[in-house]
Scaffold this active site. Structure first.
Site, PDB file in Angstrom:
ATOM      1  N   LYS A 203       3.238  -7.413  16.408  1.00  0.00           N
ATOM      2  CA  LYS A 203       3.334  -5.957  16.239  1.00  0.00           C
ATOM      3  C   LYS A 203       1.923  -5.406  16.064  1.00  0.00           C
ATOM      4  CE  LYS A 203       5.151  -4.148  12.401  1.00  0.00           C
ATOM      5  NZ  LYS A 203       6.264  -3.731  11.532  1.00  0.00           N
TER       6      LYS A 203
ATOM      7  N   THR B 182       8.638  -3.810   6.749  1.00  0.00           N
ATOM      8  CA  THR B 182       7.749  -3.624   5.596  1.00  0.00           C
ATOM      9  C   THR B 182       7.875  -4.821   4.660  1.00  0.00           C
ATOM     10  OG1 THR B 182       8.262  -1.258   5.800  1.00  0.00           O
ATOM     11  CG2 THR B 182       6.796  -1.879   4.022  1.00  0.00           C
TER      12      THR B 182
ATOM     13  N   ARG C 179      11.421  -0.123   1.666  1.00  0.00           N
ATOM     14  CA  ARG C 179      10.665   0.916   0.960  1.00  0.00           C
ATOM     15  C   ARG C 179      11.526   1.687  -0.014  1.00  0.00           C
ATOM     16  NH1 ARG C 179       7.326   3.298   6.261  1.00  0.00           N
ATOM     17  NH2 ARG C 179       6.955   1.221   7.127  1.00  0.00           N
TER      18      ARG C 179
ATOM     19  N   GLU D  75      15.333  -1.431  12.469  1.00  0.00           N
ATOM     20  CA  GLU D  75      14.583  -2.022  11.356  1.00  0.00           C
ATOM     21  C   GLU D  75      14.794  -1.166  10.111  1.00  0.00           C
ATOM     22  OE1 GLU D  75      10.302  -2.189  12.054  1.00  0.00           O
ATOM     23  OE2 GLU D  75       9.927  -1.927   9.914  1.00  0.00           O
TER      24      GLU D  75
HETATM   25  C1  3PG Z   1       5.980   2.328   9.839  1.00  0.00           C
HETATM   26  O1  3PG Z   1       6.046   1.168   9.501  1.00  0.00           O
HETATM   27  O2  3PG Z   1       5.822   3.270   9.042  1.00  0.00           O
HETATM   28  C2  3PG Z   1       6.155   2.575  11.292  1.00  0.00           C
HETATM   29  O3  3PG Z   1       5.938   1.413  12.008  1.00  0.00           O
HETATM   30  C3  3PG Z   1       5.368   3.651  11.845  1.00  0.00           C
HETATM   31  O4  3PG Z   1       5.757   4.820  11.304  1.00  0.00           O
HETATM   32  P1  3PG Z   1       5.569   6.163  12.110  1.00  0.00           P
HETATM   33  O5  3PG Z   1       6.438   6.065  13.340  1.00  0.00           O
HETATM   34  O6  3PG Z   1       6.074   7.211  11.156  1.00  0.00           O
HETATM   35  O7  3PG Z   1       4.126   6.331  12.449  1.00  0.00           O
END
Ligand code: 3PG
Length: 207
Positions: free
Chosen positions: A128, A68, A44, A40
């Site tokens: 999710k 995101t 961002r 994914e």
């Molecule tokens: C995200 O969208 O930031 C991830 O799903 C989770 O991030 P992390 O593994 O850094 O908690």
């Protein structure tokens, strides 16, 4: 491919924040070398969609998705970039309407029983749970297993090498997702071998 097939194609889904376009293809190859064929790219950073396009064209054996996703127009942008699926941190009415116009499989984020029910009402059976650890983690997933016995979850948020196996051991969890498999510092350093090793460790989960 249906979203159920995509999330069962890997035990662990790397959530990637990519800063430089030239990192995209070597990163995808490093993950693939470690046995992870689904990833994914999060929306961002400014290069995210170009990175999706580069991976989709340069490493076609990888199933690349866009994450995101929070605005309706991003479904079309994801499709145009060559994404094979989309995922969001939550589900709004606006996003739902747009997802229905998109041909891409969609994995919406939820984090309460009411959100789970709202998503199921409109036909989603694979969701999710985000942020999984912060919203109750293993205990939460066990608690919702019985009332939502027909649903499967991808757990994301607060998951890492120390706890991902515990999540995957739950019958209602089909995969876990997180940034730990391809951490920003390793991507920025171009440390592809280290990312391959992390991927191998995550991919080796045997259930
Ligand atoms: C995200 O969208 O930031 C991830 O799903 C989770 O991030 P992390 O593994 O850094 O908690």
């Amino acid at each position: 491919m249906k979203i159920e097939e995509i999330v069962t194609a890997t035990p662990a889904l790397p959530v990637i924040v990519i800063n430089r376009l030239e990192q995209a293809v070597p990163l995808a190859r490093a993950l693939l070398a470690g046995g992870i064929g689904v990833l994914e790219i999060t929306l961002r950073t400014p290069v995210a969609l170009d990175a999706v396009n580069a991976i989709s064209e340069g490493v076609p054996e990888v199933i690349v998705g866009v994450g995101t996703l929070t605005r309706p127009e991003q479904f079309a942008l994801a499709a145009r970039a060559g994404a094979k699926f989309t995922t969001s941190p939550g589900l709004t009415r606006v996003l739902l309407n747009a997802s229905e116009q998109s041909e891409l499989p969609f994995l919406p984020g939820v984090c309460t029983p009411s959100e789970v029910m709202a998503a199921r009402d409109v036909g989603f059976h694979c969701l999710k749970l985000f942020p999984a650890q912060q919203t109750g983690g293993i205990g939460m997933l066990k608690a919702i297993a019985s009332p939502f016995a027909d649903l499967k979850f991808c757990a994301a948020g607060g998951i890492g090498p120390e706890n991902f196996r515990d999540f995957l051991a739950l019958p209602n969890v089909t995969c876990v997702a997180g940034t730990w498999i391809a951490p920003a510092a390793l991507i920025d350093a171009g440390n592809w071998d280290a990312i391959t090793a992390l991927a191998r460790s995550a991919a080796s989960y045997a259930g």
